[in-house]
Design an enzyme around this catalytic site. Sequence first.
Site, mmCIF file in Angstrom:
data_model
loop_
_atom_site.group_PDB
_atom_site.id
_atom_site.type_symbol
_atom_site.label_atom_id
_atom_site.label_comp_id
_atom_site.label_asym_id
_atom_site.label_seq_id
_atom_site.Cartn_x
_atom_site.Cartn_y
_atom_site.Cartn_z
ATOM 1 N N GLY A 31 0.859 -1.182 0.000
ATOM 2 C CA GLY A 31 0.000 0.000 0.000
ATOM 3 C C GLY A 31 0.890 1.225 0.000
ATOM 4 N N GLU A 32 0.562 2.192 0.830
ATOM 5 C CA GLU A 32 1.365 3.405 0.954
ATOM 6 C C GLU A 32 2.007 3.420 2.332
ATOM 7 O OE1 GLU A 32 2.059 5.625 -1.290
ATOM 8 O OE2 GLU A 32 0.736 4.834 -2.858
ATOM 9 N N SER A 33 3.323 3.291 2.364
ATOM 10 C CA SER A 33 4.017 3.180 3.662
ATOM 11 C C SER A 33 3.844 4.432 4.510
ATOM 12 C CB SER A 33 5.499 2.884 3.448
ATOM 13 O OG SER A 33 6.118 3.921 2.702
ATOM 14 N N CYS A 83 6.103 -5.183 0.229
ATOM 15 C CA CYS A 83 6.159 -3.871 -0.416
ATOM 16 C C CYS A 83 6.186 -2.747 0.639
ATOM 17 C CB CYS A 83 5.021 -3.721 -1.418
ATOM 18 S SG CYS A 83 5.271 -2.380 -2.612
ATOM 19 N N HIS A 130 4.597 -8.607 -4.526
ATOM 20 C CA HIS A 130 3.282 -8.897 -3.948
ATOM 21 C C HIS A 130 2.936 -10.373 -4.155
ATOM 22 C CE1 HIS A 130 1.786 -4.775 -3.090
ATOM 23 N NE2 HIS A 130 2.669 -4.450 -4.007
ATOM 24 N N ILE A 186 4.852 -3.590 -7.855
ATOM 25 C CA ILE A 186 4.020 -2.411 -8.099
ATOM 26 C C ILE A 186 4.656 -1.228 -7.368
ATOM 27 C CG2 ILE A 186 1.731 -1.384 -7.876
ATOM 28 C CD1 ILE A 186 0.588 -4.239 -7.785
ATOM 29 N N ARG A 187 5.314 -0.342 -8.129
ATOM 30 C CA ARG A 187 6.030 0.811 -7.531
ATOM 31 C C ARG A 187 6.820 0.349 -6.313
ATOM 32 N NH1 ARG A 187 1.031 2.316 -8.508
ATOM 33 N NH2 ARG A 187 0.464 2.390 -6.321
ATOM 34 N N GLU A 244 0.780 -12.078 -2.675
ATOM 35 C CA GLU A 244 -0.666 -12.282 -2.525
ATOM 36 C C GLU A 244 -1.414 -12.114 -3.850
ATOM 37 O OE1 GLU A 244 -0.155 -7.852 -2.051
ATOM 38 O OE2 GLU A 244 0.999 -9.660 -1.576
ATOM 39 N N ARG A 279 13.083 3.345 -1.418
ATOM 40 C CA ARG A 279 11.657 3.552 -1.661
ATOM 41 C C ARG A 279 11.401 3.878 -3.133
ATOM 42 N NH1 ARG A 279 7.967 7.960 -0.884
ATOM 43 N NH2 ARG A 279 5.981 7.235 -0.023
#
Length: 199
Positions: free
Chosen positions: A54-56, A86, A176, A140-141, A178, A113
């Site tokens: 997600g967004e850390s 991630c 990822h 993903i990024r 998952e 990052r």
Amino acid sequence: MRLGVLALQGAFIEHEQALNRLGADFFEIRQLADLERQSAATGAGFEGLIIPGGESTVQGKLLQDLGLFQPIRELILGGLPVFGTCAGLLLLAEQISNDQRRHLATMHITAVRNAYGRQLGSFYTEQEFKGLGKIPMTFIRAPYIASVGDNVEILAKVDGKIVAAREDKQLVCAFHPELNNSPEYNDAVHAYFLRMINE
């Protein structure tokens, strides 16, 4: 076996689906009361924690705002097995080379990052993962791990960059796992984490 899944933001549902397929019980952690309720209900608490992608920065801020930061950090430092993917990798990293912010900082790794930039922000590959063979990896990024401490085991690399590692009961992936369920793959990294818990 019962695991907590940090469900503040990001791809936590996909982790829950993987745990379901593997027959592992879980509960969502959205606020401090979820941790307290779980400990009160089971006595022993729970046996592992998953921190999703997600967004850390968002997850780190929510951990602080909701009063979850210190209890979760203490649980990890006390030996609770944890699996970060991630953004979860960034939350666990002791250092982030291109960001002054520090989060849980429980694992002796230095991460980079948004390491692949916009052009390669998202990509798919299949590479070797130590003990599992070749597995699919969706980035993903994503970050990667620039360096590791003496007790950190490197589990996977892509193009020379470290993308999975383990330190004692802490497991991190830049990709990822998952998002890559298939009969051949069979949730291999999640199964690896469950075996870690049982060691």
